[in-house]
Design an enzyme around this catalytic site. Sequence first.
Site, PDB file in Angstrom:
ATOM      1  N   GLU A   1       0.808  -1.208   0.000  1.00  0.00           N
ATOM      2  CA  GLU A   1       0.000   0.000   0.000  1.00  0.00           C
ATOM      3  C   GLU A   1       0.850   1.270   0.000  1.00  0.00           C
ATOM      4  OE1 GLU A   1      -3.808  -1.726   2.476  1.00  0.00           O
ATOM      5  OE2 GLU A   1      -1.969  -1.288   3.537  1.00  0.00           O
TER       6      GLU A   1
ATOM      7  N   CYS B   1      -0.380   5.911  10.139  1.00  0.00           N
ATOM      8  CA  CYS B   1       0.882   5.270  10.536  1.00  0.00           C
ATOM      9  C   CYS B   1       0.602   4.042  11.374  1.00  0.00           C
ATOM     10  CB  CYS B   1       1.722   6.220  11.392  1.00  0.00           C
ATOM     11  SG  CYS B   1       2.426   7.554  10.473  1.00  0.00           S
TER      12      CYS B   1
END
Length: 352
Positions: free
Chosen positions: A91, A337
């Site tokens: 990704e 994150c």
Amino acid sequence: MTVWLKDRTADELHEALAPLGVTRRTARRLQAAAVRRDLLPSHLPEVSDQVLARVRDAVRLPRLVLRDKRVSARDGFTKYLFEGEGQGLFEAVRIPLLHRAGKGRYVVCVSSQVGCPLGCAFCATGRMGFTRNLAAWEMVDQVVRIQADSRHPVRGVVFMGMGEPLLNYEAVVRAARILSEPCGGAVAAKAISISTAGIVPGIRRFTADRLPFRLVVSLLAAVSARRQMLMPVETAHPLPELMAAVRDHHAATGRRVVLAWTMISGFNTREADAVELAGLLAGLPVTLDLIDVNDATGRFRPPSAEELRAFRDALRKHLGEPVARRYSGGADIHAACGMLATTGAAAEQGGS
Ligand code: SF4
């Protein structure tokens, strides 16, 4: 031997294609066509049809396959799921920076590996294990594909997606060079960040290679025993060794090192953490980036507003270095994150 475009710097491309009659200038034009326009030109000024035909036979323009795209309704962060030419999906995240002087621009968070071998406890990528390193072109093409899908220019690249970049050093550095060279991605070198969880030999190599990119080191705790609880890399590269490499990096480059501090409620946001951090960093100019932990399992929580305020006050009192709060968006589409963790199907989910 086939020469893969997007996988070599313009100089390396020139070296590979010079026997076919390709000049340095032509190599730069080929690089610009491949990285900026995603094409292999059928005509180039000052290049004969014979030379171009030989080039077209000798090169290949690889492309990632886009398997999925999700846009955060909350903040516009966009997650892309790609398939390359090896096992596993990976990704990348497009981060919008739309507020400066009314001009839109993007930063792209790029993956460097499928999965990650470091297994940080708070990171979904770490929980997937490690499948493989990405090739340089697979990193460059994350940016090429996202730029092609975007209204505004990509002005920054952070190697903070899936994987530990310094465990794939050569390909990551080559990708960063291709993305920064004027005839390639033309992203300013100082706007390219390479993040590490603390691979000391990689940091030392990064310093010795005098790279113009920004180094970001993820700390999490200022005491070895606490860091080891959530970051197994601490066993192989303990804090004293890590900080010696970081101090040497600063001494060699004169640059302020960026340290990332993933905040976990009750673990590393106490006043004691600020005191320990100040002791660890004494005399070292740094910028501390505070990032909320994003853990879809619910095991780790970010600090409350009150906890955060107290921690920032403690940092101001004890540390005396610039502290920045970094917004890690796209949590609703698992793009923040620590949340990158696709497992193979074109399903969602999605660190350093
Ligand atoms: Fe790997 Fe970074 Fe996740 Fe740690 S935080 S497991 S280094 S991707």
